[in-house]
Design an enzyme around this catalytic site. Structure first.
Site, PDB file in Angstrom:
ATOM      1  N   CYS A   1      76.227  62.241 -20.080  1.00  0.00           N
ATOM      2  CA  CYS A   1      77.407  61.210 -20.352  1.00  0.00           C
ATOM      3  C   CYS A   1      78.512  61.817 -20.499  1.00  0.00           C
ATOM      4  O   CYS A   1      79.937  61.533 -20.121  1.00  0.00           O
ATOM      5  CB  CYS A   1      77.160  60.096 -21.123  1.00  0.00           C
ATOM      6  SG  CYS A   1      75.600  59.390 -21.064  1.00  0.00           S
TER       7      CYS A   1
ATOM      8  N   CYS B   1      76.952  55.062 -23.334  1.00  0.00           N
ATOM      9  CA  CYS B   1      76.012  56.051 -22.952  1.00  0.00           C
ATOM     10  C   CYS B   1      74.597  55.756 -23.100  1.00  0.00           C
ATOM     11  O   CYS B   1      73.663  55.866 -22.228  1.00  0.00           O
ATOM     12  CB  CYS B   1      76.252  57.557 -23.461  1.00  0.00           C
ATOM     13  SG  CYS B   1      75.077  58.913 -22.953  1.00  0.00           S
TER      14      CYS B   1
ATOM     15  N   CYS C   1      98.147  46.429 -44.418  1.00  0.00           N
ATOM     16  CA  CYS C   1      97.888  47.939 -44.375  1.00  0.00           C
ATOM     17  C   CYS C   1      98.876  48.884 -45.062  1.00  0.00           C
ATOM     18  O   CYS C   1      98.981  49.884 -45.896  1.00  0.00           O
ATOM     19  CB  CYS C   1      97.452  48.648 -43.294  1.00  0.00           C
ATOM     20  SG  CYS C   1      96.252  47.627 -42.206  1.00  0.00           S
TER      21      CYS C   1
ATOM     22  N   CYS D   1     100.154  49.436 -48.796  1.00  0.00           N
ATOM     23  CA  CYS D   1      99.643  50.696 -49.480  1.00  0.00           C
ATOM     24  C   CYS D   1      99.787  52.077 -49.017  1.00  0.00           C
ATOM     25  O   CYS D   1      99.850  53.180 -49.625  1.00  0.00           O
ATOM     26  CB  CYS D   1      98.113  50.538 -49.741  1.00  0.00           C
ATOM     27  SG  CYS D   1      97.725  49.010 -50.731  1.00  0.00           S
ATOM     28  N   HIS D   2      99.953  52.201 -47.626  1.00  0.00           N
ATOM     29  CA  HIS D   2      99.851  53.393 -47.208  1.00  0.00           C
ATOM     30  C   HIS D   2     101.219  53.898 -46.528  1.00  0.00           C
ATOM     31  O   HIS D   2     101.335  54.995 -45.943  1.00  0.00           O
ATOM     32  CB  HIS D   2      98.792  53.720 -46.008  1.00  0.00           C
ATOM     33  CG  HIS D   2      97.542  53.320 -46.683  1.00  0.00           C
ATOM     34  ND1 HIS D   2      96.868  54.095 -47.361  1.00  0.00           N
ATOM     35  CD2 HIS D   2      96.550  52.207 -46.374  1.00  0.00           C
ATOM     36  CE1 HIS D   2      95.597  53.455 -48.048  1.00  0.00           C
ATOM     37  NE2 HIS D   2      95.381  52.190 -47.253  1.00  0.00           N
TER      38      HIS D   2
ATOM     39  N   ARG E   1      85.223  51.804 -42.832  1.00  0.00           N
ATOM     40  CA  ARG E   1      86.419  51.926 -43.521  1.00  0.00           C
ATOM     41  C   ARG E   1      87.214  50.819 -43.593  1.00  0.00           C
ATOM     42  O   ARG E   1      87.927  50.268 -44.541  1.00  0.00           O
ATOM     43  CB  ARG E   1      87.143  53.361 -43.555  1.00  0.00           C
ATOM     44  CG  ARG E   1      87.888  53.548 -44.709  1.00  0.00           C
ATOM     45  CD  ARG E   1      87.097  53.868 -45.963  1.00  0.00           C
ATOM     46  NE  ARG E   1      88.218  53.787 -47.161  1.00  0.00           N
ATOM     47  CZ  ARG E   1      88.348  52.822 -47.839  1.00  0.00           C
ATOM     48  NH1 ARG E   1      87.903  51.707 -47.736  1.00  0.00           N
ATOM     49  NH2 ARG E   1      89.220  53.131 -48.896  1.00  0.00           N
TER      50      ARG E   1
ATOM     51  N   CYS F   1      88.570  48.007 -46.385  1.00  0.00           N
ATOM     52  CA  CYS F   1      89.920  47.907 -46.716  1.00  0.00           C
ATOM     53  C   CYS F   1      90.272  46.532 -46.780  1.00  0.00           C
ATOM     54  O   CYS F   1      90.881  45.782 -47.461  1.00  0.00           O
ATOM     55  CB  CYS F   1      90.970  48.671 -45.861  1.00  0.00           C
ATOM     56  SG  CYS F   1      90.804  50.229 -45.974  1.00  0.00           S
TER      57      CYS F   1
END
EC number: 2.8.5.2
Lengths: 278, 113, 122
Positions: free
Chosen positions: A96, A127, A192, A195-196, A235, A239
């Site tokens: 693949c 695949c 998002c 905080c970031h 993840r 969050c």
């Protein structure tokens, strides 16, 4: 008079469009780079792929100690075995991914044929299914082995997410990811970006908030909290739960488009997965 | 000695349990009228949750609350079930309103273009 | 002997539990206990969790995302204004990352009152 009115109307219209979402991906990227550069003037550009440890000095020392005996190593080994073990039909991952296993730098990318963002985990399962194998779960379990191996073999490749101009749906997917990033969600009402970007580098109880730039370079990641390696979409799920929102489906459209937008902001950084985090 | 004490504990627990069931049933005047109200409240909550979900505004715990409300209803704990259903309903409404307030992308002013 | 003790313990425990569920709690909190309860609520990670972002009183491991909660009575003209800020900080500042504790029912009205009582003393 009529002319003046028309001009006015035209001006109002342009102004209206101008203030909305008209920034291009390149302009977004430049604005993010400027933002982080001003917030952390002493951080070298190429260091951002170390995530929160780019800016958390104490955390970085502990992390470097952990990296001396990387907790993700057994997962790389298990992934190598998966890569080398033929499927029931005699074929394998190599069929693949003929350029494999160092292919992480090609993802995520816009897939014109299917009209969607193609991520590496999705390509892995495509695949498997094309060869009559059972697809893997997208958050936990063996998918992390094969992803760890591919990530390890791809170290040093440079992130280069492209938003091709010849298919308007690609820009649409990017814009949806951007919208997701800035949308308040959940009972706690965070986006998002809160905080970031907005409060990046500050301390939440005892945890330093990490920059978004460089977030996706080191996945899959071994998290001490999980006691194992997990995917980027696992993840994302975490969050969303933290802000008390109902998470979306791993590898569903929402998270794929988010990954597309977010990874674009890491363009130019070296891939360094799998990573290790607290 | 051991056996007897276990049996007595069990008996005592049973008595207390029976007593509490009787009390609960008594305080709610027998059977159904409240069950119907609670069921309606749960249905309203479920509708509000689905409406929030339809605009990607559902919160983390709303479905769990509705599930707990259903269980409480089945156990005849009407007060608890009603409280949970009302809270879940509020969450559904608030989640929907939140999502609607976020329909338009707003790039924060700290990002300089 | 221990068995009997544990039996009494179990029975007592059950009774307390039952009493707890049946009796409606009467919230006749006077000022002092409202402040004390407010402190507990404000530090509770599942309730106010103010320390996640604010330095506050003697609370351990405060975050530094938001301003320290000091001199509250000089920063807010009255408790109502302070309450409104905790209820929904985005009403004043649309970019505020502070969760709307009252509006989104993260804490109940009664809990919010107690938190206000405590924060007002800082």
């Amino acid at each position: 008079m009529k002319k003046i009115l028309l001009t006015c109307a035209a001006l109002i219209l342009t102004a209206g469009f101008g203030t909305a979402t008209a920034s291009t991906p390149e302009e977004d990227k430049a604005a993010w780079d400027r933002f982080y550069q001003q917030r952390f003037p002493n951080v070298p550009e190429e260091d951002y792929n170390n995530g929160v440890y780019t800016i958390d000095k104490v955390g970085r020392e502990n992390w470097e100690a952990i990296e001396e005996f990387p907790p993700y190593e057994p997962f790389i080994d298990a992934g190598r075995e998966m890569w080398e073990t033929p499927f029931a039909n005699g074929k394998g991952y190599r069929d693949c991914f003929p350029n494999g296993p160092a292919i992480a730098g090609n993802y995520p990318h816009w897939d014109k044929e299917t009209g969607m963002v193609m991520t590496l985990p999705l390509a892995v399962n495509n695949c498997l299914e094309a060869n009559g194998e059972k697809p893997l779960k997208y958050k936990k379990g063996p998918i992390n082995n094969i992803l760890s191996y591919i990530a390890f073999e791809s170290r040093g490749q440079v992130v280069n997410v492209e938003i091709p101009g010849d298919d308007p749906r690609a820009l649409e997917a990017y814009e949806e990811g951007k919208k997701f990033y800035f949308t308040r969600r959940g009972q706690l009402n965070f986006s998002c970006a809160h905080c970031h970007l907005q409060t990046v580098g500050m301390v939440l109880r005892t945890e330093t908030l990490g920059p978004a730039k460089g977030h996706p370079t080191h996945f899959p990641v071994y998290r001490s909290k999980w006691g194992t390696v997990g995917t980027l979409h696992r993840r994302f799920t975490g969050c969303n739960k933290q802000v008390r929102a109902k998470p979306f489906k791993a590898q569903g459209k929402e998270y794929r488009n988010l990954e597309y937008f977010l990874t674009h902001k890491s363009n130019g950084l070296e891939l360094n997965g799998p990573g290790a985090r607290k | 000695m051991q056996k007897r004490s276990i049996i007595s504990t069990l008996l005592l627990a049973l008595l207390l349990a029976l007593g509490s069931t009787a009390l609960l049933a008594d305080s709610h005047g027998g059977a159904d009228p409240r069950a119907g109200q609670v069921e309606q409240a749960i249905n309203d909550a479920e509708a509000a949750r689905e409406k929030a979900g339809s605009v990607d505004g559902e919160w983390r715990d709303t479905a769990k609350m509705i599930e707990s409300a259903r269980k409480a209803l089945a156990a005849g704990e009407y007060d608890k079930a009603m409280k949970l259903a009302r809270e879940a309903h509020q969450q559904g409404v608030l989640g929907y309103e939140q999502a609607m307030s976020q329909q338009e992308l707003r790039i924060p002013s700290y990002l300089k273009y | 002997m221990t068995r009997i003790k544990s039996m009494i313990g179990t029975a007592a425990g059950l009774t307390v539990l039952l009493a707890g569920t049946l009796a409606q709690p009467v919230a006749a909190a006077d000022g002092v206990s409202a402040v004390t309860e407010g402190k507990v609520l404000s530090e509770d990670r599942k309730k106010g969790n103010c320390l996640a972002c604010h330095m506050m009183g003697d609370g351990a491991y405060p975050g530094n995302i938001a301003p320290p909660l000091v001199a509250m009575q000089s920063r807010y003209p009255n408790k109502e204004k302070l309450r409104a800020q905790i209820w929904d900080a985005t009403a004043n500042n649309p970019d505020s990352p502070m969760p709307p504790f009252g509006k989104h029912r993260i804490v109940s009205d009664e809990e919010l009152d107690k938190i206000v009582e405590y924060v007002w003393t800082l």
